[in-house]
Each structure stands twice: as C-alpha cells, then as structure tokens.
Design a protein around this motif. Structure first.
Motif, short mmCIF file in Angstrom:
data_model
loop_
_atom_site.label_atom_id
_atom_site.label_comp_id
_atom_site.label_asym_id
_atom_site.label_seq_id
_atom_site.Cartn_x
_atom_site.Cartn_y
_atom_site.Cartn_z
N HIS C 33 0.64 -1.03 0.00
CA HIS C 33 0.15 -0.06 0.01
C HIS C 33 0.83 1.26 -0.08
CE1 HIS C 33 -3.70 -2.33 0.92
NE2 HIS C 33 -2.95 -3.13 1.50
N GLN C 34 0.64 2.20 -0.80
CA GLN C 34 1.05 3.57 -0.82
C GLN C 34 0.67 4.16 0.54
OE1 GLN C 34 1.59 5.55 -4.37
NE2 GLN C 34 2.19 7.37 -3.47
N VAL C 35 1.77 4.58 1.17
CA VAL C 35 1.45 5.50 2.53
C VAL C 35 1.41 6.93 1.96
CG1 VAL C 35 2.11 6.50 4.71
CG2 VAL C 35 2.19 3.74 4.06
N CYS C 36 2.81 7.48 1.50
CA CYS C 36 2.61 8.88 1.13
C CYS C 36 3.89 9.23 0.19
CB CYS C 36 2.91 9.80 2.27
SG CYS C 36 4.30 9.47 3.33
N GLU C 37 3.86 10.05 -0.28
CA GLU C 37 5.13 10.69 -1.05
C GLU C 37 5.61 11.68 -0.21
OE1 GLU C 37 4.41 11.43 -5.35
OE2 GLU C 37 6.39 12.49 -5.51
N GLY C 38 7.17 11.83 -0.34
CA GLY C 38 7.73 12.95 0.67
C GLY C 38 7.83 14.06 -0.44
N PRO C 39 8.31 15.18 0.25
CA PRO C 39 8.79 16.38 -0.42
C PRO C 39 9.69 16.27 -1.55
CG PRO C 39 9.19 16.84 1.97
CD PRO C 39 8.39 15.41 1.66
N ASP C 40 10.70 15.38 -1.06
CA ASP C 40 11.76 15.19 -2.08
C ASP C 40 11.55 13.83 -2.93
OD1 ASP C 40 11.79 12.86 -0.32
OD2 ASP C 40 13.72 13.09 0.35
N GLY C 41 10.38 13.60 -3.02
CA GLY C 41 9.90 12.69 -4.10
C GLY C 41 10.09 11.00 -3.83
N ARG C 42 10.63 10.85 -2.55
CA ARG C 42 10.85 9.36 -2.21
C ARG C 42 9.34 9.11 -1.95
NH1 ARG C 42 14.96 9.25 2.84
NH2 ARG C 42 14.07 11.47 2.98
N VAL C 43 9.02 7.80 -2.20
CA VAL C 43 7.60 7.26 -1.94
C VAL C 43 7.66 6.30 -0.98
CG1 VAL C 43 5.89 5.81 -2.97
CG2 VAL C 43 6.93 7.62 -4.40
N TYR C 44 6.71 6.11 0.15
CA TYR C 44 6.69 5.24 1.15
C TYR C 44 5.75 4.38 1.13
CZ TYR C 44 9.77 9.02 2.77
OH TYR C 44 10.99 9.59 2.69
N LEU C 45 6.00 3.07 1.24
CA LEU C 45 4.99 2.13 1.02
C LEU C 45 5.00 0.98 2.29
CD1 LEU C 45 6.44 0.66 -2.23
CD2 LEU C 45 4.55 2.09 -2.06
N LYS C 46 3.96 0.23 2.36
CA LYS C 46 3.61 -0.60 3.54
C LYS C 46 3.20 -1.80 3.27
CE LYS C 46 1.28 -0.35 7.13
NZ LYS C 46 0.60 0.20 8.22
N ALA C 47 3.23 -2.84 4.00
CA ALA C 47 2.57 -4.23 3.90
C ALA C 47 1.25 -4.06 4.91
CB ALA C 47 3.31 -5.35 4.01
N ALA C 48 0.29 -4.76 4.29
CA ALA C 48 -0.92 -4.58 5.21
C ALA C 48 -0.83 -5.07 6.49
CB ALA C 48 -2.11 -5.37 4.47
N ASP C 49 -0.16 -6.02 6.98
CA ASP C 49 -0.15 -6.58 8.18
C ASP C 49 1.02 -6.05 9.28
OD1 ASP C 49 -1.52 -8.11 10.05
OD2 ASP C 49 -0.23 -10.03 9.63
N GLU C 50 1.34 -4.74 8.61
CA GLU C 50 2.34 -3.87 9.53
C GLU C 50 1.66 -3.05 10.36
OE1 GLU C 50 6.16 -4.82 6.69
OE2 GLU C 50 4.76 -3.00 6.22
N PHE C 51 1.87 -2.58 11.52
CA PHE C 51 1.44 -1.49 12.26
C PHE C 51 2.23 -0.16 11.86
CE2 PHE C 51 -0.57 -4.86 14.95
CZ PHE C 51 -1.72 -4.27 15.17
N ASP C 52 3.29 -0.22 11.56
CA ASP C 52 4.28 0.85 11.65
C ASP C 52 4.10 1.88 10.09
OD1 ASP C 52 5.47 0.38 14.05
OD2 ASP C 52 7.30 -0.39 13.16
N HIS C 53 4.54 3.05 10.25
CA HIS C 53 4.24 3.73 9.08
C HIS C 53 4.47 3.41 7.75
CE1 HIS C 53 4.39 7.68 6.72
NE2 HIS C 53 3.54 8.02 7.60
N HIS C 54 5.63 2.91 7.49
CA HIS C 54 6.03 2.38 6.29
C HIS C 54 7.20 1.38 6.47
CE1 HIS C 54 8.76 6.08 6.71
NE2 HIS C 54 9.64 5.14 6.38
N SER C 55 7.30 0.55 5.42
CA SER C 55 8.63 -0.77 5.60
C SER C 55 9.12 -0.57 4.37
CB SER C 55 8.02 -2.01 5.69
OG SER C 55 6.97 -2.16 4.70
N ILE C 56 8.99 0.10 3.25
CA ILE C 56 9.80 0.39 2.07
C ILE C 56 9.83 1.63 1.68
CG2 ILE C 56 9.78 -0.41 -0.51
CD1 ILE C 56 10.27 -2.72 1.33
N VAL C 57 10.99 2.21 1.41
CA VAL C 57 11.27 3.48 0.94
C VAL C 57 11.80 3.39 -0.60
CG1 VAL C 57 12.25 5.67 1.22
CG2 VAL C 57 11.59 4.42 3.14
#
Lengths: 306, 306, 306, 306
Positions: C33-57
C-alpha cells in the motif's frame, strides 16, 4: 452426456532395471499400493483412488522405457467396434487373452505411427485398497508418500504425430485439447477422451516408441510441494519443478524413477468439454506453454527419454 | 469417450429481491463477472473460467428462489432427440426462441416431477472475460473475491425424486453417482452427466420447485478458507462451513446471497466414470455423508430453502 | 521473554530508476500500500499486516540498489545504548533527525564492514491500512496481488562478513541462525534478532554495499504459487522458483522489480529460539541449502546483485 | 532482541485414563513421537520439530485434566531470578530436582491464582527425532498423522484471571496480546512470552485448575483440513472446526483425546512484537473473536473442560 467407448487410461506397462528398487520407490515414495506379483515376475500396482485392479505394471528388463499404454472401454462390445475401425483405418490389431495380466479381461492391441503399442480392454476386477462405495470415507487407506491419487496420463515421444493425432481423433474418438505448432510443423499434441485436459500426449521425436513420462495426479499444489520435499529427502533424481505447465495448467514436478523413467506428479488443470476450443501455441510462447514459470524449455524436455 | 448429448450445467436463473445488492454481491464477493443487462432488467453473469456467454441469470422478483436450471448440449440435433424422448416419457416440452436470453440459442423446456423447470440448449456465444485459447495464460483476468471458477451444479428440493432420478437416467442419460436411502425411502440423489461427482442433485421435500443451493467451484481448500474470511469480513450470512461433504467429498461452505438464496463454494470431489459404482449411504451414516466433519446434519440443511 | 533492544527490520530504502513503474509494481503486483510521497519525491510503502508507518522507501536514482536497511528498537533509550556500544566497537555513528522520513522518529546510522548503511530507530507513527486492534477482522483490506504480509528481511552482499557477523552478534544482540562454511572460509550467514529464522543475511562478495534481495512474507506455499502466476502473467523478470531453501526452509521465488532489484516472496521457515543450535552447511550440501529442490546453486545467485 | 528469561512453553503434563489408547492416539493420530516411558509409568512424547527431550507428558489417572504446565528459560540463573520475583510477589515456590522427568534439569514450581501449577526449568537434553542441524533436511522423519510440528500452548480455565494476568506480566515478563472484556469484567486473556500470538491463555471459570485444551501447531490450513479427515476417519470425538479464531487468527479444530482432554490443532496466527497493541474484544463481537466463521460461541467452549 451419453458416454460410450474409451473411458480413460487403464494401465501402463513400463520396464525397470531393478525390481525391488522400483517397487520400493513406487510404493513408498510415489505412494502406490502393490496389488500382486505375476508368475512371470511382473509387479502390479495401483493408486488408492482407483477402483480397477491395477494401473501400473512393472516389467524387469535391460532397458527402461514403456512396453504399452492401455485404455479402458465401457463395454466389451466397444472392443469389437474399435477393432473394426482400427483395421479399416489400416492398422493391424492383435488379441491378448483375458488373464494375461491378473484381473484384466481380453485386450486388443496395435502399434500407432509413433511406434507405440496401445491396447484397449473393457474388464478389470476391483482390488484393494480401493475407494469405499458404501458410506464411504474420503479415503480408505491414509495417504502416504507423495499420495498419488491416480495414474493420469503418459507423454510419449516418436515420429508421425500428425498421423497419430488423426488416428486418435478419427478412430478412437479423442479430442485435441492443445497443440503446439512450430514453423517446421506440429511439435506436440494433448489428447483427451473425457473431461481431463489430457489422457495421452505426444511430442515429435525422430526415434519411435519412446517414453517421456508417466504421470500421477495429486490433490493440489500443496501436495506438489510435499512431493518435492520427499524427492530431495530421499535423493530422487529431479528434472524440473515444482513449476507449472501453461499447457493444461498442471502444477508439476518431473523426476526419475530408479531406472531412469521420468515420472510426473501434478495437480490442477482445467476441465475440458467437447465444445472447448483447442488451445493453440506457437513458437513465440512455446516455452511458457511447457514451463509457465521458467518461460523457456529446459534442454532435457526435448531430449531425455527412455 | 464418444460423447454426445448433454454436456454440463449451462445457466441457472434465480430470483433476487434487490438487483444492485445482488450484482454487487455476485461480482465483488463471489468473484463473477457481469456480462450484460437485458432489456427486461435481467442481469447476466459468468465465472472467469467459462467460455460460454453466461452461467448465472438474476431476475428481480418478490420472492427468492430458482426459475429454471439449464443444461448445454453438444449439438443442435440433440435438442430434437431429447424433445422426442422427453415427450415419449410423458412430459410436455415447450420452446424458447433464440435470443430470449442474450447470447443463447433456442431452448427446449419442461417441468420435472419435483416441480422444477429444466431447459436444454445447444448454442451459446462466447463473451469476455473468458479463458484465452491462443498461447493462453492460466487466467485472463486476475482472480478476485472468492475466485469462483465456474457455476458447477444446483441442489434442488421437491417431491417425487424417485421419478426425477428415473427420468434423468433414462431420458437425459445422466448417471447416479450417489444416493441416500433412509428407512422410509430414497432421501437424496446426486446425478452426473459427465465426469464430475454431480451436475445436479435432489433432496426429497414436500413442496415442489424449491432451491437448496447453487454452487460455484473453487481451486482448492485454501480458496475455501479465503472465501470464509470474505464471508465474515463482509458480514455475509453463513449456514455452515468450512467443512466437507462425505458425499462427493467436496470441501464446502454454505452461505446466503442478499436475497436469501443459499450459495455454496466448494473444491475437490472425486472423478466419476460411467463404470464407477454408485456410492450409497444409509441412515447410520447419512450425517457423515452430508457433513463429513460434523457427522450430523444441521437442521437448516433439511428445512431452509427458497 | 524479557525482550529489549532491536525488535525487527523496520524499513529498507532502495533505489529505483522509474518511480511510476516502481510504485505500480510494488502496489499492484507485490500488493503493498502506498502511504505517502515525501517532498523530495521518495515514496513510502507498507505491507498490510504492519502497524508501523512504512517499511519500504523508494528513491529515484540512476542506479538500482539499497541505500540503507533499518531496524526498529523497543525504546528510545535503546538508541543511546546501541550508539555507545557501536562506537566502543570502533564504528562511527551519525544521527538522522526525526521527520527525515515522514512518520519516523530520530535514527542513528552507521556503516558496517560489508559497506552497508544500517540505521536504528525507536518510533514510528501508525498509518493505514494497518491491522485492526479492536474486534479485529483477520485483515482490514482484502489482500491483492501477491498479498505480501510484511517486509521480512534483506540479503546483502559484501566483504568482511566474518566481521559483520561478529558485530551483529556482539553489539546488536543478534544470533546466528545458519551459516555456510566453504573450504576457503565463511560464505554466508543468516542472523536473527527474534524468533524468525532470519532478519538479515549476508553473503561474501568482493564489492561492498550490494543488495541481493529484499524479501516479503506470504501466507503459505499456495500464496507462493499464486505469486508465480502473477509474475508470469505480468511478464515480471524471474530469477528462480517456486522452490525452497534448505537454509531457513523458506518456500520462495526470486524475481526482479522493474529497476532490476531482486525481490523475494517466501512462506514458511522454522521458529528460532535463542537455545536453537546454529544450523551449519558445508560445501558438500550447500547447493541443497540454497535451493532445496534443485540441489545446486544457479549462477545468478552468486553473481547478480544491485 | 536482547532476549532473556522465559523462552517458550516447555512441556505439559496431562492425565489420561487409558495409557495404551493415549499413546496410540498421540503418536499415530496427532503424529507425535514417543521418547520413552519413565519408571513410574509416565510416557514422554515430542513433536518432530522440537529439539528438546519432550513436550507432552502423559500420566495415568482416574480423572483427565492437566497436572502442570511448564516453560523453558534461557539460563539456569533465570530460575533463581524468577524464584526471587515470584516469592516477592507473594507466591510460594517449591523445587523439583533434575531427573524427576527424564532429560529435564531442575525445576521450580508454583500455583497461580487460577489454581494451575506452573513450572520453570532451563535445561533439557535433546532426543530423537529432532530437526537436523548440519546440512539439515526440512524434516528428519517423514511427517505422519496430523503432522503436529510443536506443542504450542495451553488454554486454562479458572478463577482470578485478572490476578493471573498481572502475575504473568509483572513477574514472568509476558505480554498481553489479546483480551476479551465483557460487561461483567475480564473474560479471557492471551499471553505471550515471545513473538507468537500466545503461549498460554486463560478464561474465567469458577472452578480452579481446569484444562480447556492443549494445542499443536500445524503447517497451514491444508494441514488443518487433513487433520479433519483423520479425525472423522478414525472416529475421534470432535468439538468444532475446521474454523478460525478471530483472536490470534489461528485456523483451528477442537477435538478430544480418548480420555476427554480437548486438543487443538491450528495453523497461522500473526507475529507479535512487544510494540504491538493489545487486541481487545468486547461483548458485541466476542463470538467472532472465538470462532470467526460461526460468529458465535458454541456452548461447549465455555463449559466443557477437564
């Protein structure tokens, strides 16, 4: 459906170099059951979910390979009907008396243009273990080894597969489920006499009468994975897999019995009906057809046969 | 096999109380595809692994239930052959012109002694998504929801199931795969026109023309588990399951569409051949036959129908 | 257990050549799931069974590979404790302020002797979708694509893996779950900070700072098979699989994201406890350790990295 | 993680009415291995994927139930540390010398407010079959029966579960993974000492010291289905399932050993970390928490214990 004629693969007789090793392998690893040993030393095996007397015949020989592939017909009269049609097609038919194999009635036999011997018969005794039929449990003997449920089909290699296809369709009432057409002609055919994606298949090969593999059906992909664990644990020679065929969609492993005959265990595959289109493959995607995940043929697929 | 006549279940037409809710449920939850809506408001759906135009027809009505169950024949001439045999058996036949349902050719229809309308037809257009047939992928559209692969069969409730069985066997060329005999007579039959354990089934019930369930086939037990997760997540009314039938061996869940029509998703089941014995069940083990794990029928099985 | 310190892999930051292609691939195919895109263009993703904000940048760059691998600690005080121990061990530590990545607290970073940057942090916001925690369903969003449940681990390639192992065990409190010893020395190590068979692994390689793969955990072998169907259907470049590792027992596929970074999806693997023996492999069976079914390494395993 | 203290459930000692029947059941059906019989007639069993000497102890008695549940600690010094903390908490501790059970070192024991005896120990010999640790196959003995991989946890019934929870969290370093709060107070808790969703669980019950079930972990949902087939085939008394727990997400069957002790086989369940939120359930959805598919408790869940 009004169903008549050839029902399904009956038994296949293969040659093995070391009978005790073969029996141990097919019973303990593949999970078949030994039915009996004949007076000439042939050993008769069956899978647990088959009612008929046996489906695998092992014959001790100096060279591995296949002696014959047989199909079971619904009625004894079918044998006469098919004999007439086969002879009219121009292929000679011979007769094997009842009892030549224990538990099996009279058979008719003939050699197809790929050099393979095919037989038809209509009677088989039942033998144990077989599925229960009164208040039946889902299995009668706890599955073991790879838990093969049935002998499913054979893939044979030889020349003249156009003629073989014509014969199976016109004379034996099979249908062509899938075909691979290469720039230099027909490479392979998958033929069905019922609702399975294939009951027998042929690949073009210069030498006649060769065996690519005999195949056993498993419950599902999980069972294919369990079989792979067994293959490695017991150091069974593997060819390829677990993988999937694009052709038939079967989830599969190819590996070798102790004599070098290739075996397959597979699960899945679509349901075929007489009004299903023939699936066709061409040279651009044939690799995906043979091995859906690898998307290319391994060398052994086209060259290693017994 | 030489195959002729009735091939398989074609489509079933069921009544729903709220069409948008029904369409959302069958497409998003069961995983069917909407093919089209007819001018009279009927909605036509199909499962992804079917070539034919549709297999489920939804009709808006005040009461849930089944309008008709149809079977597809191999050839148009089969319709004339069956009409003759049905009329000779003493059942009246009427005709539905091609196009009464989009994409479906002419049909013949009749009412069986259980009070259900059955129809036969021989032509269906293909519509999308359907399985690919040239260099085909294992699926053409990524499976979604419960990932139903085909409309598989219906279980109907009504009187006179002895007569119904006689009719299906003698006139429509079905075979009796399983039967339950209770001290007061035949309770239930599972009939097949091909190699599946059942294409239609009947349970004795005083009221004619009732529907117990329509059934969708899934890939395997894992898919049955996934379907159960979906059923709870979306608060779909459940009857029983995941469990297994002793009869047919199917791994199953019973649940209800938004109109109260019972659905089944199931996987597995043995391969039936015309020489397979009819599996028989008696009152000592019928509970295990219906629900193999619970080993007793739940009340709803015998009483809740639409 | 009294648990303190490093809990698990937190996030990994990888470089991609084409951001839209990478986002489509990781969200639609891998099922993140895409969580957000940062101001510097990095994209933050996470897997559905994780509580934390993101796990892949994902970071847009000219060359694929890994920027850094991070681990989450239980308490903020752990960061100070580890900083002290790392510096005492002789490795320099730098500081990344909270908010450098959205939703993540302050981090400490350092370069290990294999040339990889590792970071530790103790705070992450929660973001959606995440598992429910009040009257929770088994999932909050219906799984899609390969249905990755979590970012599980990374396998890194570089020199000095003896020193890396010493550091992870002595300073970061990891344990050595498995090791491969070849005649010319230590080839590979699998390190765990908890009860998984591995949280990070290293293979000896002359060039520092290389990525072999990032890995996503799936439910089971069936999910691995479904992932393989997706890989072929969408023409994703595959390395090997479905197969199994002897090491960790994971059922696995290796394939490549659109930038050439190797991904793994896997299922299974044993439960590790601090009193479990370190599994050891030598040159006689290392092939079986890497790929349990093939029983030999493919060339790409030792040579293709980003 | 820096891990210390209690690692996991060690062994559970249960009472059986008929020792030969119990041994046959636990070895052939559940798939455990008999390690040895002690001089006092107790029988020691283990699951194949455990390194320690045994995990199940059977004691012949007039009434079924549980004698004690034990946990294994990492170090011998942990026993002294926990003894001190337990006594300070106000609970008396006694000592069991090494060798009271074959292969197990010294133990400390105490009775918790629910009336159950709990023991801690730090040493266990290894015994066979156990997982290989040098060039290991994925299993050392081919799985059989239900193929239990480990003794996983116990669910105990008794009074004062608020106090029990307080004790396990404050003194034994467990964490509260899930809890059910009803209008009249805390109904049930699931406690973990590691990364599993639970290592022990308690339900409020007026009578002290009761056993709800002991649980064995299986590979996946397919294995749960296979276990259900075995349960019916061998006419093992079933409680409920296959179904799923909302709590822990485990896919499960409850059934009874020949003495009436409830067993569970289950698969799946989430990974717990110390920073995971405690999942909470209230009276509106507790049925879904206990049995996710049925969405209501069966009467036996709250009343049938040994």
């Amino acid at each position: 459906m009004a169903i008549s004629g050839i029902l399904r693969p009956g038994f296949v007789q293969i040659r093995v170099l070391d009978m005790p090793a073969a029996v141990e392998y097919y019973t303990k690893r593949v999970g078949l059951h030994q039915v009996c040993e004949g007076p000439d030393g042939r050993v008769y095996l069956k899978a647990a979910d088959e009612f008929d007397h046996h489906s695998i015949v092992l014959r001790r020989a100096e060279h591995a390979g296949v002696d014959l592939m047989s199909f079971k017909c619904l009625d004894d009269a079918d044998l006469d009907q098919y004999e007439k049609r086969i002879v009219e097609y121009g292929i000679a038919v011979d007769h094997v008396p009842a009892g030549e194999q224990p538990g099996v009635g009279r058979r008719i036999g003939f050699t197809i243009p790929s050099g393979h011997r095919i037989e038809l018969y209509a009677h088989a005794d039942q033998s144990d273990p077989k599925p229960y039929s009164h208040n039946p449990h889902v299995w009668s003997v706890e599955p073991h080894g790879m838990a093969a449920r049935r002998f499913d089909h054979a893939l044979l290699y030889g020349p003249n597969i156009d003629q073989v296809t014509d014969f199976f369709v016109k004379v034996l009432d099979f249908r062509l489920a899938e075909r691979v057409d290469m720039p230099d002609g027909l490479l392979a055919v998958w033929l069905t006499c019922g609702m399975k994606a294939h009951d027998i298949a042929f690949v073009k090969y210069p030498e006649p009468g060769k065996l690519h593999h005999i195949s056993f059906e498993l419950e599902n992909w999980q069972a294919v994975g369990n079989a792979a664990d067994i293959i490695t644990h017991y150091d069974i020679s593997i060819d390829i897999g677990p993988t999937r065929h694009g052709i038939t969609r079967g989830q599969t492993i190819y590996f070798f019995d102790p004599s070098g005959n290739r075996n397959e265990v597979f699960a899945g595959g679509y349901t075929y009906y007489p009004d299903s289109p023939t699936r066709t493959w061409d040279e651009t995607e044939v690799g995906k057809g043979i091995f859906y995940y690898e998307r290319k043929m391994n060398d052994a697929f086209l060259s290693v046969v017994t």
